[in-house]
Design a protein around this motif. Structure first.
Motif, PDB file in Angstrom:
ATOM      1  N   THR A  88       0.820  -1.254  -0.105  1.00 52.05           N
ATOM      2  CA  THR A  88      -0.060  -0.102   0.056  1.00 52.05           C
ATOM      3  C   THR A  88       0.990   1.231   0.079  1.00 52.05           C
ATOM      4  OG1 THR A  88      -1.526  -1.126   1.248  1.00 52.05           O
ATOM      5  CG2 THR A  88      -1.748   1.616   1.225  1.00 52.05           C
ATOM      6  N   LEU A  89       0.601   2.037  -1.111  1.00 52.44           N
ATOM      7  CA  LEU A  89       1.551   3.435  -1.269  1.00 52.44           C
ATOM      8  C   LEU A  89       0.585   4.700  -1.007  1.00 52.44           C
ATOM      9  CD1 LEU A  89       3.223   2.329  -4.448  1.00 52.44           C
ATOM     10  CD2 LEU A  89       4.343   2.427  -2.183  1.00 52.44           C
ATOM     11  N   LEU A  90       1.110   5.585  -0.396  1.00 50.50           N
ATOM     12  CA  LEU A  90       0.323   6.970  -0.644  1.00 50.50           C
ATOM     13  C   LEU A  90       1.069   7.749  -1.842  1.00 50.50           C
ATOM     14  CD1 LEU A  90      -1.375   9.158   0.602  1.00 50.50           C
ATOM     15  CD2 LEU A  90       0.677   9.926   1.865  1.00 50.50           C
ATOM     16  N   ARG A  91       0.232   8.057  -2.583  1.00 50.39           N
ATOM     17  CA  ARG A  91       0.837   8.862  -3.802  1.00 50.39           C
ATOM     18  C   ARG A  91       0.301  10.340  -3.755  1.00 50.39           C
ATOM     19  NH1 ARG A  91      -1.535   8.243  -9.628  1.00 50.39           N
ATOM     20  NH2 ARG A  91      -3.070   9.856  -9.297  1.00 50.39           N
ATOM     21  N   VAL A  92       1.347  11.208  -3.365  1.00 50.21           N
ATOM     22  CA  VAL A  92       1.387  12.544  -3.458  1.00 50.21           C
ATOM     23  C   VAL A  92       1.497  13.234  -4.719  1.00 50.21           C
ATOM     24  CG1 VAL A  92       1.689  14.748  -2.069  1.00 50.21           C
ATOM     25  CG2 VAL A  92       1.719  12.203  -0.936  1.00 50.21           C
ATOM     26  N   SER A  93       0.646  14.026  -5.414  1.00 43.98           N
ATOM     27  CA  SER A  93       1.129  14.360  -6.591  1.00 43.98           C
ATOM     28  C   SER A  93       0.622  15.850  -6.800  1.00 43.98           C
ATOM     29  CB  SER A  93       0.580  13.371  -7.805  1.00 43.98           C
ATOM     30  OG  SER A  93      -0.850  13.767  -7.778  1.00 43.98           O
ATOM     31  N   ASP A  94       1.003  16.431  -8.173  1.00 48.86           N
ATOM     32  CA  ASP A  94       0.458  17.736  -8.467  1.00 48.86           C
ATOM     33  C   ASP A  94      -0.785  17.564  -9.565  1.00 48.86           C
ATOM     34  OD1 ASP A  94       2.236  16.905 -10.634  1.00 48.86           O
ATOM     35  OD2 ASP A  94       3.519  18.648 -10.608  1.00 48.86           O
ATOM     36  N   GLU A  95      -1.204  16.196  -9.511  1.00 42.73           N
ATOM     37  CA  GLU A  95      -2.212  16.210 -10.819  1.00 42.73           C
ATOM     38  C   GLU A  95      -3.591  17.060 -10.575  1.00 42.73           C
ATOM     39  OE1 GLU A  95      -4.193  12.082 -11.981  1.00 42.73           O
ATOM     40  OE2 GLU A  95      -4.754  12.652  -9.840  1.00 42.73           O
ATOM     41  N   PRO A  96      -4.261  17.503  -9.577  1.00 40.12           N
ATOM     42  CA  PRO A  96      -5.129  18.451  -9.666  1.00 40.12           C
ATOM     43  C   PRO A  96      -4.806  19.684 -10.285  1.00 40.12           C
ATOM     44  CG  PRO A  96      -4.653  17.841  -7.422  1.00 40.12           C
ATOM     45  CD  PRO A  96      -3.821  17.204  -8.189  1.00 40.12           C
ATOM     46  N   MET A  97      -3.730  20.145 -10.063  1.00 42.07           N
ATOM     47  CA  MET A  97      -3.335  21.426 -10.348  1.00 42.07           C
ATOM     48  C   MET A  97      -2.892  21.340 -12.136  1.00 42.07           C
ATOM     49  SD  MET A  97      -0.018  23.671  -9.117  1.00 42.07           S
ATOM     50  CE  MET A  97       1.055  22.605  -9.285  1.00 42.07           C
ATOM     51  N   LEU A  98      -2.523  20.301 -12.572  1.00 39.56           N
ATOM     52  CA  LEU A  98      -2.092  20.096 -13.964  1.00 39.56           C
ATOM     53  C   LEU A  98      -3.358  20.098 -14.866  1.00 39.56           C
ATOM     54  CD1 LEU A  98       1.014  17.778 -13.771  1.00 39.56           C
ATOM     55  CD2 LEU A  98       0.933  20.315 -14.459  1.00 39.56           C
ATOM     56  N   LYS A  99      -4.497  19.298 -13.880  1.00 45.08           N
ATOM     57  CA  LYS A  99      -5.807  19.164 -14.604  1.00 45.08           C
ATOM     58  C   LYS A  99      -6.402  20.608 -14.648  1.00 45.08           C
ATOM     59  CE  LYS A  99      -7.397  14.405 -13.276  1.00 45.08           C
ATOM     60  NZ  LYS A  99      -8.197  13.489 -12.518  1.00 45.08           N
ATOM     61  N   MET A 100      -6.406  20.986 -13.600  1.00 48.51           N
ATOM     62  CA  MET A 100      -6.949  22.587 -13.757  1.00 48.51           C
ATOM     63  C   MET A 100      -6.427  23.451 -14.832  1.00 48.51           C
ATOM     64  SD  MET A 100      -7.545  25.229 -10.539  1.00 48.51           S
ATOM     65  CE  MET A 100      -5.584  25.252 -10.304  1.00 48.51           C
ATOM     66  N   LEU A 101      -5.261  23.370 -14.977  1.00 44.77           N
ATOM     67  CA  LEU A 101      -4.397  24.178 -15.869  1.00 44.77           C
ATOM     68  C   LEU A 101      -4.667  23.707 -17.365  1.00 44.77           C
ATOM     69  CD1 LEU A 101      -1.464  25.028 -13.869  1.00 44.77           C
ATOM     70  CD2 LEU A 101      -3.275  26.688 -14.247  1.00 44.77           C
ATOM     71  N   GLY A 102      -5.197  22.392 -17.496  1.00 44.56           N
ATOM     72  CA  GLY A 102      -5.037  21.562 -18.983  1.00 44.56           C
ATOM     73  C   GLY A 102      -3.702  21.083 -19.212  1.00 44.56           C
ATOM     74  N   LEU A 103      -2.858  20.808 -18.252  1.00 46.65           N
ATOM     75  CA  LEU A 103      -1.628  20.515 -18.539  1.00 46.65           C
ATOM     76  C   LEU A 103      -1.329  18.926 -18.208  1.00 46.65           C
ATOM     77  CD1 LEU A 103       0.403  23.952 -17.343  1.00 46.65           C
ATOM     78  CD2 LEU A 103      -0.226  23.039 -19.700  1.00 46.65           C
ATOM     79  N   LEU A 104      -2.357  18.058 -17.946  1.00 47.97           N
ATOM     80  CA  LEU A 104      -2.199  16.887 -17.635  1.00 47.97           C
ATOM     81  C   LEU A 104      -2.047  16.023 -18.796  1.00 47.97           C
ATOM     82  CD1 LEU A 104      -1.821  14.876 -15.264  1.00 47.97           C
ATOM     83  CD2 LEU A 104      -4.066  14.399 -15.203  1.00 47.97           C
ATOM     84  N   ARG A 105      -0.893  15.414 -19.094  1.00 51.64           N
ATOM     85  CA  ARG A 105      -0.845  14.467 -20.150  1.00 51.64           C
ATOM     86  C   ARG A 105      -0.193  13.229 -19.876  1.00 51.64           C
ATOM     87  NH1 ARG A 105       0.574  17.843 -25.935  1.00 51.64           N
ATOM     88  NH2 ARG A 105      -0.761  19.372 -25.937  1.00 51.64           N
ATOM     89  N   SER A 106      -0.456  12.240 -20.527  1.00 52.50           N
ATOM     90  CA  SER A 106       0.144  10.863 -20.473  1.00 52.50           C
ATOM     91  C   SER A 106       0.878  10.373 -21.892  1.00 52.50           C
ATOM     92  CB  SER A 106      -0.716   9.922 -19.821  1.00 52.50           C
ATOM     93  OG  SER A 106      -1.102  10.250 -18.705  1.00 52.50           O
ATOM     94  N   GLU A 107       1.884   9.645 -21.703  1.00 55.01           N
ATOM     95  CA  GLU A 107       2.076   9.215 -23.058  1.00 55.01           C
ATOM     96  C   GLU A 107       1.368   8.133 -23.479  1.00 55.01           C
ATOM     97  OE1 GLU A 107       6.662   7.819 -24.512  1.00 55.01           O
ATOM     98  OE2 GLU A 107       5.939   6.877 -22.619  1.00 55.01           O
ATOM     99  N   GLN A 108       0.988   8.001 -24.643  1.00 51.51           N
ATOM    100  CA  GLN A 108       0.141   7.030 -25.337  1.00 51.51           C
ATOM    101  C   GLN A 108       1.040   5.798 -25.857  1.00 51.51           C
ATOM    102  OE1 GLN A 108      -3.288   7.448 -25.189  1.00 51.51           O
ATOM    103  NE2 GLN A 108      -2.772   9.132 -24.112  1.00 51.51           N
ATOM    104  N   PRO A 109       0.477   4.699 -25.482  1.00 51.82           N
ATOM    105  CA  PRO A 109       1.154   3.520 -25.932  1.00 51.82           C
ATOM    106  C   PRO A 109       1.342   3.166 -27.209  1.00 51.82           C
ATOM    107  CG  PRO A 109      -0.944   2.895 -25.001  1.00 51.82           C
ATOM    108  CD  PRO A 109      -0.808   4.367 -24.683  1.00 51.82           C
ATOM    109  N   ASP A 110       2.375   2.654 -27.807  1.00 53.58           N
ATOM    110  CA  ASP A 110       2.493   2.380 -29.261  1.00 53.58           C
ATOM    111  C   ASP A 110       1.358   1.517 -29.812  1.00 53.58           C
ATOM    112  OD1 ASP A 110       4.725   4.130 -29.197  1.00 53.58           O
ATOM    113  OD2 ASP A 110       5.927   2.370 -28.862  1.00 53.58           O
TER     114      ASP A 110
END
Length: 327
Positions: free
Chosen positions: A305-327
């Motif tokens: 069990t891990l706790l993940r602490v991230s800046d995800e909500p801020m990136l979502k709010m700014l429209g800057l959350l992107r993930s690499e798409q698999p080939d």
């Protein structure tokens, strides 16, 4: 740059008389500008220019260091007896990731840590604490137990009061590096050292008790084979996202590159994480960072069990959350 300073009123004539581009470039600093056609380094690039690196910190090492330091450092010398997890990239002296910092903290039995408030958001993951250890948030005593996550949102008074007979040990997470970047940093100490607090509030909205969240994440449907992911909240912080991530024993998972910065703290279990050609074995209390645009591979030797602490909500709010798409 030209050796001779030119009076501001004479600059237009000097530019008009420039015989080639080198002469124009030499005059530009006197106008207080730089040439966009000859930048010293690119200002835009096809994908993130990764600087922060994956890294790992062992709880056993830092606990031993804090136990030793506690002989010489008290909470009057330093309000927070902590060890900062400094990302080992050249030139960095503070941040764990671009927007986040993490630190191990120790409060001795019978000790208080002064109340203060600041504009950065903060939270803590409790590793070791016995009944009688509290974080005081806006005048409320919030109990601390292993695995608990406690919030201290921005500009709320918070301090620590360890009335237990054993030392309390936890991990702090803050968005201080982000506040440094955009600059609205404010900090204030509580005048009377520790904020008065009422009766303990185990059901405080600022406490995610692991006695409830642990079983809840284990009971969830899998988000993908071997993984369960549960967001903590409400309440939510605008700049910091919190998730419990459970990996089943034997799970092997690949996380593609994303613009999200993530710090992981191990609440329970053992395993390993590989990123950017490095592999780190982890156990309870350890911390790992996966900076933005770094892929990672996880192997769970036992249930983890891990706790993940991230800046995800801020990136979502700014429209800057992107993930690499698999080939």
């Amino acid at each position: 740059m030209t050796d001779t300073a030119i009076a501001p009123d004479a600059l237009p004539a000097a530019f008009a008389a420039a015989g080639d581009l080198d002469a124009v470039n030499a005059l530009l600093p006197q106008a207080g500008v730089g040439p966009g056609w000859a930048k010293p380094k690119p200002s835009v690039y096809p994908q993130p220019n990764r600087i922060f690196v994956p890294a790992h910190w062992r709880a056993a090492d830092t606990r031993a260091a804090l136990d030793s330091a506690s002989r010489y450092v008290d909470t009057h010398m330093s309000e927070r007896r902590n060890l900062i997890m400094v990302n080992p990239h050249p030139g960095n002296d503070y941040a764990t990731a671009r927007t986040l910092v993490a630190a191990y903290q120790l409060v001795l039995a019978g000790e208080t840590a002064r109340s203060h408030r600041h504009t950065p958001n903060a939270l803590r993951l409790v590793l070791d604490a016995e009944p009688g250890a509290y974080t005081i948030v806006d005048g409320n005593s919030i109990p601390m137990a292993p695995g608990d996550v406690l919030l201290t949102p921005n500009w709320k008074w918070h301090g620590h009061d360890n009335r237990a007979s054993s030392n309390a040990f936890w991990i702090d997470f803050l968005d201080v590096p982000f506040i440094h970047l955009i600059e609205p940093m404010f900090f204030e100490q509580f005048a009377d050292w520790i904020e008065p607090a009422g009766d303990p509030q185990p059901d405080s909205p600022f406490r995610f008790a692991f006695a409830q969240t642990g079983p809840a994440v284990r009971a969830m449907a899998e988000t993908r084979p071997g993984e369960r992911l549960m967001e903590l909240g409400p309440p939510h912080m605008t700049t910091i996202g919190l998730h419990l991530r459970h990996l089943s024993a034997g799970a092997a998972l690949h996380d593609p590159r994303t613009t999200m910065n993530a710090i992981y703290a191990v609440i329970e279990g053992t395993g390993s994480m590989a990123a950017e050609g490095k592999r780190f074995s982890f156990s309870r209390g350890d911390v790992l960072v996966v900076p933005a645009w770094s892929a990672s591979d996880w192997i769970a030797d036992s249930d983890v069990t891990l706790l993940r602490v991230s800046d995800e909500p801020m990136l979502k709010m700014l429209g800057l959350l992107r993930s690499e798409q698999p080939d």
